[in-house]
Design a protein around this motif. Sequence first.
Motif: not given
Length: 247
Positions: A49-70
């Motif tokens: 999920c952190l790598l974006g291989i799996f799409e998260i169902t809900s919530g968010d993961i932020i790395v240096d201000g960047l969202s995995v959803k962006n």
Amino acid sequence: MSKIVFNDVYKTFEGGLNVLNGVNLRIEDGESHIILGQSGCGKSVLIKCLLGIFEITSGDIIVDGLSVKNEDKRKEYVKKFSILFQGNALFDSMTILENVEFGAMQVNKDKTACRKIARQKLSAVGLAERVFNLYPAEISGGMQKRAALARAISLEPEVLLFDEPTSGLDPLTGGVICNLLRDTVRSMNITAITITHDLKVAEFLADRVSVLNKGLLAWTGHAVDMKDCGNEFVEHFYEASNIIMRK
């Protein structure tokens, strides 16, 4: 600001299988963080999920201000990471030097420069020139792990992910690799996340440890505090791991 933030992360697969059930975790810049837990607890899913291989169902993961959803910032997000795979994932048809050169070429298209980088990284992980032109099948498991690490760091990542880094190695070689991983993280001053079930690896590499249980974060703290942390599951996990190691 934390380097990585898991904010109430859920992951449910088709059929209603809940693997992550609201993970909240902050990993600081330059930290070596260990994720421990039983098989099937969600460790690998969390990293995917952190790598974006799996799409998260809900919530968010932020790395240096960047969202995995962006999706617009996907390349910028993904290039922050590099992985040392459990099985090394070296290309059998390439020499050791070519394997590392392939990694370097993901961020630098100058072939001459990539060849130089590959040689530097292989030397940095303690491999002699005599093995550069050998194929993975022609070198030991420990040397393969070193080569895989050289390829991982050739991408100049900000975050290194280690997936069961000592799996399949004898205790002596495993200890050598642990030292190498720790020295590499410190010398590069980068953030590291290690997935393992090996308590000795956790105690050796960790600044902090997170223990997952059934998709939930059971506890986060220093490895030395696990045995008396007040969490029944974590203390049981610690004791069971030590029983196995003593055997």
